[in-house]
Design a protein around this motif. Sequence first.
Motif, mmCIF file in Angstrom:
data_model
loop_
_atom_site.group_PDB
_atom_site.id
_atom_site.type_symbol
_atom_site.label_atom_id
_atom_site.label_comp_id
_atom_site.label_asym_id
_atom_site.label_seq_id
_atom_site.Cartn_x
_atom_site.Cartn_y
_atom_site.Cartn_z
ATOM 1 N N UNK A 279 0.843 -1.192 0.000
ATOM 2 C CA UNK A 279 0.000 0.000 0.000
ATOM 3 C C UNK A 279 0.878 1.241 0.000
ATOM 4 N N UNK A 280 0.434 2.270 -0.717
ATOM 5 C CA UNK A 280 1.151 3.554 -0.764
ATOM 6 C C UNK A 280 0.249 4.619 -0.132
ATOM 7 N N UNK A 281 0.757 5.280 0.886
ATOM 8 C CA UNK A 281 -0.034 6.266 1.622
ATOM 9 C C UNK A 281 0.646 7.633 1.586
ATOM 10 N N UNK A 282 -0.157 8.634 1.247
ATOM 11 C CA UNK A 282 0.281 10.026 1.377
ATOM 12 C C UNK A 282 -0.552 10.619 2.496
ATOM 13 N N UNK A 283 0.110 11.227 3.482
ATOM 14 C CA UNK A 283 -0.627 11.647 4.669
ATOM 15 C C UNK A 283 -0.023 12.881 5.304
ATOM 16 N N UNK A 284 -0.847 13.503 6.117
ATOM 17 C CA UNK A 284 -0.414 14.567 7.004
ATOM 18 C C UNK A 284 -0.907 14.201 8.395
ATOM 19 N N UNK A 285 -0.015 14.226 9.365
ATOM 20 C CA UNK A 285 -0.418 13.838 10.712
ATOM 21 C C UNK A 285 0.038 14.907 11.703
ATOM 22 N N UNK A 286 -0.479 14.821 12.897
ATOM 23 C CA UNK A 286 -0.150 15.795 13.938
ATOM 24 C C UNK A 286 0.677 15.120 15.008
ATOM 25 N N UNK A 287 1.701 15.841 15.473
ATOM 26 C CA UNK A 287 2.536 15.284 16.545
ATOM 27 C C UNK A 287 2.311 16.017 17.869
ATOM 28 N N UNK A 288 1.217 16.758 17.965
ATOM 29 C CA UNK A 288 0.905 17.447 19.215
ATOM 30 C C UNK A 288 -0.605 17.531 19.380
ATOM 31 N N UNK A 289 -1.022 18.325 20.343
ATOM 32 C CA UNK A 289 -2.455 18.427 20.651
ATOM 33 C C UNK A 289 -3.112 19.647 20.024
ATOM 34 N N UNK A 290 -2.423 20.292 19.060
ATOM 35 C CA UNK A 290 -2.962 21.532 18.492
ATOM 36 C C UNK A 290 -4.258 21.305 17.722
ATOM 37 N N UNK A 298 0.513 23.037 7.514
ATOM 38 C CA UNK A 298 1.167 21.786 7.176
ATOM 39 C C UNK A 298 2.654 21.907 7.479
ATOM 40 N N UNK A 299 3.322 20.771 7.601
ATOM 41 C CA UNK A 299 4.738 20.766 7.952
ATOM 42 C C UNK A 299 5.462 19.654 7.212
ATOM 43 N N UNK A 300 6.710 19.938 6.795
ATOM 44 C CA UNK A 300 7.523 18.913 6.142
ATOM 45 C C UNK A 300 7.783 17.735 7.067
ATOM 46 N N UNK A 301 7.783 18.004 8.362
ATOM 47 C CA UNK A 301 8.097 16.942 9.325
ATOM 48 C C UNK A 301 6.974 15.932 9.474
ATOM 49 N N UNK A 302 5.756 16.301 9.093
ATOM 50 C CA UNK A 302 4.648 15.369 9.303
ATOM 51 C C UNK A 302 3.739 15.218 8.086
ATOM 52 N N UNK A 303 4.267 15.517 6.898
ATOM 53 C CA UNK A 303 3.507 15.334 5.664
ATOM 54 C C UNK A 303 4.399 14.660 4.629
ATOM 55 N N UNK A 304 3.941 13.528 4.097
ATOM 56 C CA UNK A 304 4.765 12.850 3.106
ATOM 57 C C UNK A 304 4.230 11.492 2.717
ATOM 58 N N UNK A 305 5.069 10.740 2.011
ATOM 59 C CA UNK A 305 4.700 9.471 1.395
ATOM 60 C C UNK A 305 5.385 8.330 2.127
ATOM 61 N N UNK A 306 4.653 7.226 2.313
ATOM 62 C CA UNK A 306 5.289 6.020 2.860
ATOM 63 C C UNK A 306 4.503 4.787 2.394
ATOM 64 N N UNK A 307 5.090 3.623 2.594
ATOM 65 C CA UNK A 307 4.513 2.371 2.098
ATOM 66 C C UNK A 307 3.910 1.591 3.262
ATOM 67 N N UNK A 308 2.727 2.018 3.676
ATOM 68 C CA UNK A 308 2.056 1.350 4.787
ATOM 69 C C UNK A 308 0.684 1.989 4.971
ATOM 70 N N UNK A 309 -0.023 1.523 5.978
ATOM 71 C CA UNK A 309 -1.303 2.114 6.320
ATOM 72 C C UNK A 309 -1.074 3.482 6.964
ATOM 73 N N UNK A 310 -2.119 4.327 7.068
ATOM 74 C CA UNK A 310 -1.954 5.638 7.700
ATOM 75 C C UNK A 310 -1.444 5.536 9.131
ATOM 76 N N UNK A 311 -0.710 6.549 9.549
ATOM 77 C CA UNK A 311 -0.169 6.607 10.900
ATOM 78 C C UNK A 311 -1.278 6.919 11.893
ATOM 79 N N UNK A 312 -0.954 6.749 13.150
ATOM 80 C CA UNK A 312 -1.885 7.198 14.187
ATOM 81 C C UNK A 312 -1.825 8.721 14.261
#
Length: 419
Positions: A279-290, A298-312
Amino acid sequence: MKGSHTPSVVFLLILLTYSAESTMGQDSPNVTNIDDSEMQVMRRVAGDSVRFDCNVSNIHQAIWRRDEPLKLLFAGLNPTGNDNGNIHISKENYSLILDRVDQEDEGNYTCIEYGNNTKAQYQLLVTEFSPCTEEGRNYCEDCCTPDVIQKDLKKIEETEVNEDNVDQVADELQQVSSHIEHVDPDELKSIVHSLTNIVHTTTSEEKVTEVTDSVLNIASNIMEVENKVTDQVSDVGNVPHLLEQQAATIHSKQKNYSQVLDNVGFSAVQISQSALKKDVTFESFSDDNSLKHENPPLSKNNTGLHYDKPSSNVVSAITLPSSILEIIDNAASNTTTVPLSFLVYRDASIFPVKESSNQSNESRTVISSHVISATVAIENVEIKDLPHDSQVGTTFYSFPISRSEEEVEEKRECVFLEI
């Protein structure tokens, strides 16, 4: 999703609905010069005009001169011919006026009244760069006025964009459009029109990355415009399509490109068929409670492509299942790499979302999520009829929306926007 160079793109997002602006030819007399701290510095962009005022009691006993080299410009109201043909005098305040200045006009200008010594001194600085650009801001920090922005946008829109200058025009538009707080509907329309010219211009492999950087920045700048302005400019709805076209340009150069700005994340990549077995996933996730309080940039640190299911803690994600590989194999068996492009938008401000025809005047519709899309950019390949257990997946976080005490949420739905 359809695979082509200008594919039909489906955007996904969360939709919430709530109810409820002449002796003077002789040598100059001995005069007392003004202290340097009293000299007035005037900064202008090439092509602008400048006015130097000098209050004198008798204009017939006054002169204007240019220093270094010393040139007598006016004796009283009489010109001496020692200028570039762009200088004239005004009786009002004995003002010296320079039209269409260029860097040759740079220097010090002094007004002298006989018997009263020096009355005024000015230093003129001229730059070729607009004060709305980085180079111009270094030269004059507070000179990017609404009038200058309007002039710059007109100049850019009237420029014939070609392969030789597309990178320069794109960079200029990016910098001028960064002053988005001054833009009115006509100027916003001009920005979109110039962006269209840039995207539609042939771009060399050497310049495509630089031009794409500018194109994304312009789109991100447009998303900063207030809704009351964008709502008056229907052309804004073309911006997502222009970004898809820019992705197609990246693919045509067989390049990989990724960039994340405050309002838009973009990835155009060539992926090997073997990689698509996952699976190929493009996602944006949050690393805080904002996320509990706002829609953060959006941020380069938490937006990008990976080969797996979406992150938590995901904010938005789109996942292409491995089952699309079989469709690609059947339609384009000689394909070794698959061009994929992904876009995520912080909000739906540049999407032409219309109110439902059956929506009452007492209700309103609000976009409460990112907007995200994926494109398989292969000619004549259409992704459809995927197995029930291997569908394209989307995940969204629905941001808190301000509402009055009388408003009650009626429904929450995932919607598709096709451009």
